[in-house]
Scaffold this motif. Structure first.
Motif, PDB file in Angstrom:
ATOM      1  N   MET A 106      46.704  46.935  44.683  1.00  0.00           N
ATOM      2  CA  MET A 106      45.798  47.690  43.854  1.00  0.00           C
ATOM      3  C   MET A 106      46.292  47.795  42.404  1.00  0.00           C
ATOM      4  SD  MET A 106      42.942  48.833  44.553  1.00  0.00           S
ATOM      5  CE  MET A 106      41.720  50.017  44.198  1.00  0.00           C
ATOM      6  N   PRO A 107      47.592  47.956  42.158  1.00  0.00           N
ATOM      7  CA  PRO A 107      48.039  48.028  40.765  1.00  0.00           C
ATOM      8  C   PRO A 107      47.741  46.743  39.988  1.00  0.00           C
ATOM      9  CG  PRO A 107      49.800  48.739  42.220  1.00  0.00           C
ATOM     10  CD  PRO A 107      48.693  48.216  43.071  1.00  0.00           C
ATOM     11  N   THR A 108      47.717  45.590  40.674  1.00  0.00           N
ATOM     12  CA  THR A 108      47.419  44.349  39.990  1.00  0.00           C
ATOM     13  C   THR A 108      45.970  44.332  39.518  1.00  0.00           C
ATOM     14  OG1 THR A 108      48.968  43.272  41.497  1.00  0.00           O
ATOM     15  CG2 THR A 108      47.524  41.850  40.221  1.00  0.00           C
ATOM     16  N   LEU A 109      45.072  44.855  40.329  1.00  0.00           N
ATOM     17  CA  LEU A 109      43.663  44.922  39.948  1.00  0.00           C
ATOM     18  C   LEU A 109      43.470  45.868  38.768  1.00  0.00           C
ATOM     19  CD1 LEU A 109      40.721  44.157  40.535  1.00  0.00           C
ATOM     20  CD2 LEU A 109      40.621  46.092  42.097  1.00  0.00           C
ATOM     21  N   ILE A 110      44.132  46.997  38.782  1.00  0.00           N
ATOM     22  CA  ILE A 110      44.012  47.958  37.677  1.00  0.00           C
ATOM     23  C   ILE A 110      44.584  47.349  36.402  1.00  0.00           C
ATOM     24  CG2 ILE A 110      44.814  50.194  36.818  1.00  0.00           C
ATOM     25  CD1 ILE A 110      44.652  51.191  39.714  1.00  0.00           C
ATOM     26  N   ARG A 111      45.695  46.650  36.499  1.00  0.00           N
ATOM     27  CA  ARG A 111      46.291  46.000  35.342  1.00  0.00           C
ATOM     28  C   ARG A 111      45.324  44.936  34.772  1.00  0.00           C
ATOM     29  NH1 ARG A 111      51.364  43.328  37.109  1.00  0.00           N
ATOM     30  NH2 ARG A 111      51.657  45.388  37.969  1.00  0.00           N
ATOM     31  N   PHE A 112      44.672  44.169  35.646  1.00  0.00           N
ATOM     32  CA  PHE A 112      43.712  43.151  35.227  1.00  0.00           C
ATOM     33  C   PHE A 112      42.518  43.785  34.504  1.00  0.00           C
ATOM     34  CE2 PHE A 112      39.922  40.554  36.328  1.00  0.00           C
ATOM     35  CZ  PHE A 112      40.236  39.422  35.601  1.00  0.00           C
ATOM     36  N   VAL A 113      41.989  44.862  35.050  1.00  0.00           N
ATOM     37  CA  VAL A 113      40.844  45.553  34.433  1.00  0.00           C
ATOM     38  C   VAL A 113      41.252  46.134  33.083  1.00  0.00           C
ATOM     39  CG1 VAL A 113      39.268  47.513  34.676  1.00  0.00           C
ATOM     40  CG2 VAL A 113      39.674  46.004  36.617  1.00  0.00           C
ATOM     41  N   VAL A 114      42.436  46.684  32.969  1.00  0.00           N
ATOM     42  CA  VAL A 114      42.902  47.246  31.700  1.00  0.00           C
ATOM     43  C   VAL A 114      43.047  46.137  30.660  1.00  0.00           C
ATOM     44  CG1 VAL A 114      44.885  48.356  30.570  1.00  0.00           C
ATOM     45  CG2 VAL A 114      43.999  49.276  32.708  1.00  0.00           C
ATOM     46  N   ILE A 115      43.588  44.998  31.044  1.00  0.00           N
ATOM     47  CA  ILE A 115      43.729  43.874  30.108  1.00  0.00           C
ATOM     48  C   ILE A 115      42.351  43.395  29.644  1.00  0.00           C
ATOM     49  CG2 ILE A 115      44.455  41.450  29.931  1.00  0.00           C
ATOM     50  CD1 ILE A 115      46.854  42.188  31.690  1.00  0.00           C
ATOM     51  N   LEU A 116      41.388  43.296  30.582  1.00  0.00           N
ATOM     52  CA  LEU A 116      40.028  42.907  30.204  1.00  0.00           C
ATOM     53  C   LEU A 116      39.416  43.914  29.234  1.00  0.00           C
ATOM     54  CD1 LEU A 116      38.373  41.478  33.445  1.00  0.00           C
ATOM     55  CD2 LEU A 116      39.061  40.254  31.403  1.00  0.00           C
TER      56      LEU A 116
END
Length: 92
Positions: A1-11
């Motif tokens: 889940m932290p990887t998905l949140i990191r991806f959304v934040v970068i986007l």
């Protein structure tokens, strides 16, 4: 889940940078004005009779679908309002 949140934040950061860049272009850049001259040939401004169409077509909505066809292939006389084709130089 932290990887998905990191991806959304970068986007979201990339979208924010793009939006900020567009806002900066609108606020800072002035495209300026410039006079231009477009030359139009005289032949395009004057209507020449040889350019005008021989047939002017209009849609006739008053005709019915059950009108009789011409007899024995003989050309029917055009009724008032029908489309007629004129030969060049022929009298109307």
């Amino acid at each position: 889940m932290p990887t998905l949140i990191r991806f959304v934040v970068i986007l979201l950061v990339l979208v924010g940078l793009a939006y900020g860049g567009m806002f900066a272009l609108v606020a800072v850049v002035d495209p300026g004005e410039k006079e231009i001259t477009v030359r139009i040939p005289t032949r395009d401004l004057i209507a020449a009779p040889e350019r005008e169409p021989l047939v002017r077509r209009e849609i006739d909505t008053s005709r019915t679908a059950d009108s009789p066809p011409p007899v024995d292939g003989a050309p029917a006389e055009p009724a008032d309002g029908d489309v007629r084709t004129l030969e060049p130089g022929a009298p109307e």
